[in-house]
Design a protein around this motif. Structure first.
Motif, PDB file in Angstrom:
ATOM      1  N   ASP A  51       0.534   2.590   6.535  1.00  0.00           N
ATOM      2  CA  ASP A  51       0.532   1.918   5.503  1.00  0.00           C
ATOM      3  C   ASP A  51       1.362   1.235   5.498  1.00  0.00           C
ATOM      4  N   HIS A 196      -3.274  -7.497  -2.255  1.00  0.00           N
ATOM      5  CA  HIS A 196      -3.380  -7.189  -3.577  1.00  0.00           C
ATOM      6  C   HIS A 196      -4.466  -5.876  -3.822  1.00  0.00           C
ATOM      7  N   GLU A 200       1.030  -1.699  -1.420  1.00  0.00           N
ATOM      8  CA  GLU A 200       1.479  -1.218  -2.520  1.00  0.00           C
ATOM      9  C   GLU A 200       2.902  -1.468  -2.092  1.00  0.00           C
ATOM     10  N   PRO A 201       3.711  -2.188  -2.307  1.00  0.00           N
ATOM     11  CA  PRO A 201       3.592  -3.601  -3.277  1.00  0.00           C
ATOM     12  C   PRO A 201       3.076  -4.953  -2.403  1.00  0.00           C
TER      13      PRO A 201
END
Ligand SMILES: C[S@@+](CC[C@H](N)C(=O)[O-])C[C@H]1O[C@@H](n2cnc3c(N)ncnc32)[C@H](O)[C@@H]1O
Length: 223
Positions: A51, A196, A200-201
């Motif tokens: 991530d 988006h 996240e974010p």
């Protein structure tokens, strides 16, 4: 005890679609294995490789035009440069990195992943001015924006773009770099968010468009 590489999140399969998938998995393992052993990535980063590192870098591709020559300044262990080369086979990527230990790792990754669209260049950005010109310069965690502008703008063609991954402090850095933005002849400097629904974010980038051809940018004008 060494941390284990977690399984990729589901969204990774969409972000690294098609041919990119095997390379993304192999790069994750290279980072978690030799990357950590050789001190290029902290062991505590291993659980976050997918991530924080791979996905966050891959979504930057949304901001990169088609077919460009991109230089990744201060590529380190290949972030974001190798990831961008994996997801965007239409672009060519120059991984620019001064430290030998890191360029050796980068060369090994390029070979292991069979990336045809990547070159590894050992050196500092400021040494490359006047020698090479690119359409896009990317950078993550390399220098404050004002210094990055000094290094990147002389490497960009007129209309070329610096894409700096800046995260939370992006707006602040943009404001602080105002004098350097004017001095470097930038035509546009803006915040862009990408990823988006994927990270996240979403990732915050600073995009600066060069208003000068590189030779003119390096010459001081007398008035
Ligand atoms: C904190 S690391 C970030 C590495 C990678 N971009 C990342 O996000 O993981 C900063 C990198 O910038 C490189 N660097 C420092 N000064 C540089 C310069 N003048 N030109 C190019 N790279 C530079 C360092 O060697 C180092 O690999």
């Amino acid at each position: 005890m060494s941390e284990e590489l977690p399984p990729p999140p589901d969204i990774a399969r969409d972000v690294f679609a098609g041919e990119a998938w095997d390379r993304a998995e192999a790069f994750a393992e290279l980072l978690a294995g030799p990357g950590v052993v050789r001190g290029l990535l902290g062991p505590r980063e291993v659980p976050r490789i997918w991530d924080r590192h791979l996905l966050n870098c891959a979504v930057v591709a949304e901001a990169i035009p088609e077919g460009v020559r991109l230089v990744d300044i201060g590529s380190g262990a290949g972030l974001p440069g190798i990831v961008l080369a994996i997801v965007r086979q239409d672009i060519t990527v120059t991984l620019l990195e001064p430290l030998l230990r890191r360029t050796v790792f980068l060369e090994e990754c390029v070979e292991a992943l069979k990336l045809q669209n990547v070159e590894v260049l050992r050196g500092r950005a400021e040494e490359l001015a006047g020698k090479r010109v690119f359409d896009v310069a990317s950078a993550r965690a390399v220098a404050p924006l004002d210094r990055l502008l000094k290094w990147a703008m002389p490497l960009l063609r007129e209309g070329g773009e610096l894409i700096a991954m800046k995260g939370e402090r992006a707006a602040e850095e943009l404001a602080e770099a105002e004098p350097q933005l004017r001095a470097s002849g930038a035509t546009t400097a803006e915040l862009v968010t990408v990823g988006h629904g994927k990270v996240e974010p979403p990732a915050t980038l600073v995009r600066v468009i060069s208003g000068r051809a590189p030779e003119q940018g390096r010459r001081r004008r007398r008035r």
